[in-house]
Design a protein around this motif. Structure first.
Motif, PDB file in Angstrom:
ATOM      1  N   GLY A 160       0.802  -1.219   0.000  1.00 33.26           N
ATOM      2  CA  GLY A 160       0.000   0.000   0.000  1.00 33.26           C
ATOM      3  C   GLY A 160       0.832   1.263   0.000  1.00 33.26           C
ATOM      4  O   GLY A 160       0.348   2.324   0.377  1.00 33.26           O
ATOM      5  N   LYS A 161       2.092   1.175  -0.466  1.00 33.50           N
ATOM      6  CA  LYS A 161       2.944   2.371  -0.471  1.00 33.50           C
ATOM      7  C   LYS A 161       2.390   3.439  -1.396  1.00 33.50           C
ATOM      8  O   LYS A 161       2.459   4.625  -1.079  1.00 33.50           O
ATOM      9  N   SER A 162       1.807   3.056  -2.523  1.00 36.07           N
ATOM     10  CA  SER A 162       1.221   4.053  -3.428  1.00 36.07           C
ATOM     11  C   SER A 162       0.013   4.717  -2.778  1.00 36.07           C
ATOM     12  O   SER A 162      -0.206   5.917  -2.953  1.00 36.07           O
ATOM     13  N   TYR A 163      -0.746   3.959  -2.020  1.00 34.44           N
ATOM     14  CA  TYR A 163      -1.887   4.523  -1.300  1.00 34.44           C
ATOM     15  C   TYR A 163      -1.401   5.558  -0.282  1.00 34.44           C
ATOM     16  O   TYR A 163      -1.948   6.653  -0.190  1.00 34.44           O
ATOM     17  N   ASN A 203      -0.351   8.633  -2.042  1.00 40.62           N
ATOM     18  CA  ASN A 203      -1.509   9.436  -2.449  1.00 40.62           C
ATOM     19  C   ASN A 203      -2.054  10.238  -1.279  1.00 40.62           C
ATOM     20  O   ASN A 203      -2.472  11.395  -1.454  1.00 40.62           O
ATOM     21  N   LEU A 204      -2.054   9.666  -0.087  1.00 31.62           N
ATOM     22  CA  LEU A 204      -2.488  10.412   1.097  1.00 31.62           C
ATOM     23  C   LEU A 204      -1.550  11.591   1.359  1.00 31.62           C
ATOM     24  O   LEU A 204      -2.000  12.682   1.709  1.00 31.62           O
ATOM     25  N   LEU A 205      -0.261  11.363   1.189  1.00 31.63           N
ATOM     26  CA  LEU A 205       0.706  12.451   1.365  1.00 31.63           C
ATOM     27  C   LEU A 205       0.503  13.537   0.307  1.00 31.63           C
ATOM     28  O   LEU A 205       0.597  14.729   0.611  1.00 31.63           O
ATOM     29  N   GLN A 216      -2.001  15.893   1.175  1.00 30.43           N
ATOM     30  CA  GLN A 216      -1.528  16.817   2.205  1.00 30.43           C
ATOM     31  C   GLN A 216      -0.574  17.866   1.625  1.00 30.43           C
ATOM     32  O   GLN A 216       0.029  18.637   2.363  1.00 30.43           O
ATOM     33  N   GLY A 217      -0.402  17.843   0.305  1.00 34.11           N
ATOM     34  CA  GLY A 217       0.427  18.847  -0.345  1.00 34.11           C
ATOM     35  C   GLY A 217       1.879  18.453  -0.533  1.00 34.11           C
ATOM     36  O   GLY A 217       2.709  19.288  -0.902  1.00 34.11           O
ATOM     37  N   ILE A 218       2.221  17.183  -0.303  1.00 34.64           N
ATOM     38  CA  ILE A 218       3.599  16.728  -0.471  1.00 34.64           C
ATOM     39  C   ILE A 218       3.745  16.127  -1.872  1.00 34.64           C
ATOM     40  O   ILE A 218       3.044  15.181  -2.232  1.00 34.64           O
ATOM     41  N   GLU A 219       4.657  16.694  -2.642  1.00 32.24           N
ATOM     42  CA  GLU A 219       4.903  16.186  -3.988  1.00 32.24           C
ATOM     43  C   GLU A 219       5.813  14.962  -3.898  1.00 32.24           C
ATOM     44  O   GLU A 219       6.811  14.970  -3.168  1.00 32.24           O
ATOM     45  N   THR A 257      -5.022  -0.218  11.541  1.00 33.22           N
ATOM     46  CA  THR A 257      -4.246   0.831  12.207  1.00 33.22           C
ATOM     47  C   THR A 257      -4.511   2.156  11.500  1.00 33.22           C
ATOM     48  O   THR A 257      -4.333   2.246  10.282  1.00 33.22           O
ATOM     49  N   PRO A 258      -4.944   3.183  12.241  1.00 35.93           N
ATOM     50  CA  PRO A 258      -5.249   4.472  11.597  1.00 35.93           C
ATOM     51  C   PRO A 258      -4.028   5.049  10.872  1.00 35.93           C
ATOM     52  O   PRO A 258      -2.937   5.119  11.434  1.00 35.93           O
ATOM     53  N   LEU A 259      -4.242   5.448   9.638  1.00 34.28           N
ATOM     54  CA  LEU A 259      -3.155   6.009   8.844  1.00 34.28           C
ATOM     55  C   LEU A 259      -2.946   7.499   9.103  1.00 34.28           C
ATOM     56  O   LEU A 259      -1.840   8.003   8.918  1.00 34.28           O
TER      57      LEU A 259
END
Length: 186
Positions: free
Chosen positions: A13-16, A19-21, A24-27, A171-173
């Protein structure tokens, strides 16, 4: 400028998480996409792959994926020879991009960890990873397990990382994403 990497085995789930990052505005620079793009667009890579594999590595100026894949899978030496061409070009492109974060599935396998000041590993239980891979790629349980077994065990990836994100669906991400963001600030 500091550089950071998100890594993890197939189906973790690293791509997931990336995508969450991004939300949050992180390129985040995607090493897999960059490798594909550069193999198609870089004259230097085209010349070096053609010299390594032969003239049929490219047909009408386009990468001949079947020929390249056949060569790559023929031996560990062939795989390493291709990696020795593509990986340095990807890392140069990453640095030139001005982006601080990269997503790299094979960070440790490709011995690219020296390009990251901090590494975040995304992990998940093996059965969940297998389910994700089966669903995403439409393959059998056995084939998904085989793909996982070809990678460095996620326990070793987690041990080598500076931070671990557990993406097990329970576990909450959100809290983990906030901890990742503190890496940038700190």
């Amino acid at each position: 400028m500091k550089h950071y990497c998100i890594t993890g085995g197939i189906g973790s789930g690293k791509s997931y998480v990336c995508n969450l990052l991004k939300q949050q505005g992180i390129e985040i620079y995607d090493c897999d996409s960059a490798a594909k793009r550069l193999m198609h667009s870089s004259d230097e890579i085209r010349q070096r792959l053609t010299a390594l594999i032969g003239l049929d590595a490219y047909v009408d100026g386009r990468l001949n994926k079947a020929v390249v894949a056949q060569f790559l899978l023929a031996s560990e030496e062939n795989k390493q020879a291709i990696n020795d061409i593509v990986h340095p070009a990807v890392m140069k492109d990453f640095y030139d991009s001005g982006i601080q974060w990269m997503e790299c599935a094979i960070l440790y396998e490709a011995q690219l960890e020296q390009y990251a000041d901090k590494v975040v590993a995304v992990v998940a239980p093996e059965e969940l990873r297998i389910e994700r891979i089966m669903k995403r790629d439409g393959i059998t349980h056995e084939k998904a397990r085989e793909w996982i077994e070809k990678q460095i065990p996620q326990e070793l990836v987690a041990e080598r990382a500076d931070m671990v994100v557990v993406n097990d669906g329970a576990t909450p991400l959100e809290e983990q994403i906030e901890r990742i963001k503190t890496i940038i600030a700190g």
